[in-house]
Every structure is written in structure tokens, then in C-alpha cells.
Scaffold this motif. Structure first.
Motif, PDB file in Angstrom:
ATOM      1  N   LYS A   1      -2.718  26.938  35.281  1.00 34.41           N
ATOM      2  CA  LYS A   1      -2.607  26.284  33.971  1.00 34.41           C
ATOM      3  C   LYS A   1      -2.250  24.823  34.177  1.00 34.41           C
ATOM      4  CE  LYS A   1      -0.793  30.310  31.486  1.00 34.41           C
ATOM      5  NZ  LYS A   1       0.321  30.788  30.662  1.00 34.41           N
ATOM      6  N   PRO A   2      -2.617  23.968  33.212  1.00 33.87           N
ATOM      7  CA  PRO A   2      -2.208  22.558  33.303  1.00 33.87           C
ATOM      8  C   PRO A   2      -0.678  22.432  33.217  1.00 33.87           C
ATOM      9  CG  PRO A   2      -3.872  22.877  31.597  1.00 33.87           C
ATOM     10  CD  PRO A   2      -3.462  24.236  32.064  1.00 33.87           C
ATOM     11  N   VAL A   3      -0.150  21.379  33.831  1.00 31.21           N
ATOM     12  CA  VAL A   3       1.307  21.166  33.868  1.00 31.21           C
ATOM     13  C   VAL A   3       1.906  21.153  32.470  1.00 31.21           C
ATOM     14  CG1 VAL A   3       3.118  19.524  34.499  1.00 31.21           C
ATOM     15  CG2 VAL A   3       1.248  19.930  36.052  1.00 31.21           C
ATOM     16  N   ASP A   4       1.236  20.529  31.496  1.00 31.93           N
ATOM     17  CA  ASP A   4       1.822  20.435  30.155  1.00 31.93           C
ATOM     18  C   ASP A   4       1.904  21.786  29.441  1.00 31.93           C
ATOM     19  OD1 ASP A   4      -0.916  20.636  29.739  1.00 31.93           O
ATOM     20  OD2 ASP A   4      -1.016  19.017  28.272  1.00 31.93           O
ATOM     21  N   GLU A   5       1.267  22.818  29.985  1.00 33.03           N
ATOM     22  CA  GLU A   5       1.433  24.168  29.445  1.00 33.03           C
ATOM     23  C   GLU A   5       2.555  24.917  30.150  1.00 33.03           C
ATOM     24  OE1 GLU A   5      -2.087  26.582  29.164  1.00 33.03           O
ATOM     25  OE2 GLU A   5      -3.312  24.858  28.561  1.00 33.03           O
ATOM     26  N   ILE A   6       3.023  24.380  31.264  1.00 37.37           N
ATOM     27  CA  ILE A   6       4.035  25.054  32.066  1.00 37.37           C
ATOM     28  C   ILE A   6       5.417  24.441  31.875  1.00 37.37           C
ATOM     29  CG2 ILE A   6       4.742  25.589  34.430  1.00 37.37           C
ATOM     30  CD1 ILE A   6       1.734  25.571  35.133  1.00 37.37           C
ATOM     31  N   ILE A   7       5.484  23.126  31.827  1.00 36.26           N
ATOM     32  CA  ILE A   7       6.762  22.431  31.720  1.00 36.26           C
ATOM     33  C   ILE A   7       6.866  21.750  30.366  1.00 36.26           C
ATOM     34  CG2 ILE A   7       8.206  20.581  32.655  1.00 36.26           C
ATOM     35  CD1 ILE A   7       6.895  21.089  35.370  1.00 36.26           C
ATOM     36  N   LYS A   8       7.981  21.982  29.701  1.00 40.02           N
ATOM     37  CA  LYS A   8       8.229  21.360  28.404  1.00 40.02           C
ATOM     38  C   LYS A   8       9.604  20.718  28.450  1.00 40.02           C
ATOM     39  CE  LYS A   8       8.709  22.358  23.515  1.00 40.02           C
ATOM     40  NZ  LYS A   8       8.840  23.389  22.504  1.00 40.02           N
ATOM     41  N   PHE A   9       9.689  19.465  28.023  1.00 37.40           N
ATOM     42  CA  PHE A   9      10.966  18.779  27.950  1.00 37.40           C
ATOM     43  C   PHE A   9      11.437  18.749  26.507  1.00 37.40           C
ATOM     44  CE2 PHE A   9       9.093  17.092  31.812  1.00 37.40           C
ATOM     45  CZ  PHE A   9      10.160  17.130  32.688  1.00 37.40           C
ATOM     46  N   ASN A  10      12.632  19.232  26.281  1.00 34.20           N
ATOM     47  CA  ASN A  10      13.260  19.153  24.964  1.00 34.20           C
ATOM     48  C   ASN A  10      14.489  18.275  25.093  1.00 34.20           C
ATOM     49  OD1 ASN A  10      11.573  20.980  23.459  1.00 34.20           O
ATOM     50  ND2 ASN A  10      12.476  22.603  24.675  1.00 34.20           N
ATOM     51  N   PHE A  11      14.444  17.132  24.435  1.00 35.52           N
ATOM     52  CA  PHE A  11      15.564  16.212  24.472  1.00 35.52           C
ATOM     53  C   PHE A  11      16.415  16.454  23.239  1.00 35.52           C
ATOM     54  CE2 PHE A  11      12.336  14.473  27.142  1.00 35.52           C
ATOM     55  CZ  PHE A  11      13.035  13.994  28.225  1.00 35.52           C
ATOM     56  N   ILE A  12      17.670  16.735  23.457  1.00 37.27           N
ATOM     57  CA  ILE A  12      18.581  17.073  22.373  1.00 37.27           C
ATOM     58  C   ILE A  12      19.240  15.791  21.881  1.00 37.27           C
ATOM     59  CG2 ILE A  12      20.670  18.360  21.790  1.00 37.27           C
ATOM     60  CD1 ILE A  12      19.770  20.187  24.243  1.00 37.27           C
TER      61      ILE A  12
END
Length: 173
Positions: free
Chosen positions: A48-59
Motif C-alpha cells: 500500500k502507499p505510505v499515506d494509507e499506512i502512516i497517519k499523523f494526528n497533531f493534537i
């Protein structure tokens, strides 16, 4: 000079890896660049593409400093909220939490153990809360990284790229 430099001077044989099978390019690129002159071939295939695997959530932070050293209450609350959502899934996935600070590991453990659904969170989600040095060999479907970093206090700025931290208000979840 380092110990490695010293041993390099007295060694009579050197060998280096040519292929690396365990990590994706983004994870091993530092070692490849600085230790292998960019010659290390990464053999791990991503499905899978990286953007489907890693998600950044900034609080969005309140600007206050946590009283307990190396903890972040808002990150903990966010992660616990996410655990509740995952727990309510029809087929909940396994979850791991990784943090660089043992204080945050203890803080999260205490908060989750005191949660009304503590047993379900740990059992159904196979939850394990780890530090970077204790997560080797562990696999989970979902991994949360609790970095304990804010704009006011960031002890990890020398490890993680600043461009991930310096997001605009519109980009913060």
C-alpha cells in the motif's frame, strides 16, 4: 573518534550488508545514507502507499506544561479516546502504543488500567504499551506513537524532523 573508528584502524577484514529485508526505505534510509553510502538495497515490498499506512494526528495543545515529567495528558486522552472507538468496532484490531518516555508509558498504563473498560481494552485489543527499546519483535495492527512533544517543550526535536511538528492550524487534527 569513536570506538568504531578505532576498530576500523586495526581490523584486517570488513564486510557490509548489501540487502536489507526487514524495513521499508523510509525507515532504513538514514543507515543507508550514513553507514553504507546509499548502497544498501531495501528488499521490503510495500503493498500500500505510505499515506494509507502512516497517519499523523497533531493534537492542538493548550499551552500548559504537564506537571509530571515526560508525560502529555492531552496525548493520553486522545489515545484513550481512539482505543474506545477501536474497541467498538465489529472486529477490533490489535493495538500497540510506543513512547520514548517510561513516564508516559506508566502514565498511559495507569490511565487505561483505571478505565471502566480496562479488561476489554487490554484483552480484545491485545494492547501493549511499550517504550522504543522494548517494542522489538512486537507486532500490532495499529500503532500509536506518543511522542510527548509540544511546541512549548520538545525533547525529541533532535530525533524527529521539525517539518512534521511545525504544522499550521488548518493542518492540526
Amino acid at each position: 573518534n569513536s570506538v568504531l573508528d578505532f576498530f576500523g584502524l586495526i581490523s584486517n577484514y570488513e564486510i557490509q550488508l548489501k540487502k536489507h529485508f526487514r524495513s521499508y526505505p523510509e525507515m532504513i534510509s538514514f543507515s543507508s545514507k550514513y553507514f553504507y553510502d546509499n548502497s544498501l538495497q531495501v528488499m521490503k515490498i510495500r503493498s500500500k502507499p505510505v499515506d494509507e499506512i502512516i497517519k499523523f494526528n497533531f493534537i492542538k495543545h493548550d499551552g500548559l506544561l504537564d506537571i509530571e515529567k515526560n508525560t502529555n495528558k492531552l496525548e493520553s486522552e486522545y489515545i484513550i479516546n481512539q482505543l474506545e472507538i477501536i474497541l467498538n468496532d465489529e472486529n477490533p484490531k490489535s493495538v500497540g502504543i510506543i513512547t520514548p518516555h517510561t513516564e508516559q508509558q506508566s502514565y498511559l498504563s495507569t490511565k487505561i488500567h483505571n478505565h471502566k473498560n480496562s479488561d476489554q481494552i487490554f484483552n480484545k485489543l491485545k494492547l501493549k504499551i511499550m517504550t522504543f527499546d522494548t517494542c522489538q519483535g512486537e507486532e500490532r495492527d495499529i500503532i500509536f506513537y506518543s511522542l510527548v512533544a509540544t511546541n512549548e517543550k520538545d525533547r525529541l526535536s533532535y530525533i524527529f524532523p521539525k517539518d512534521l511538528i511545525n504544522k499550521t492550524e488548518d493542518e492540526i487534527d
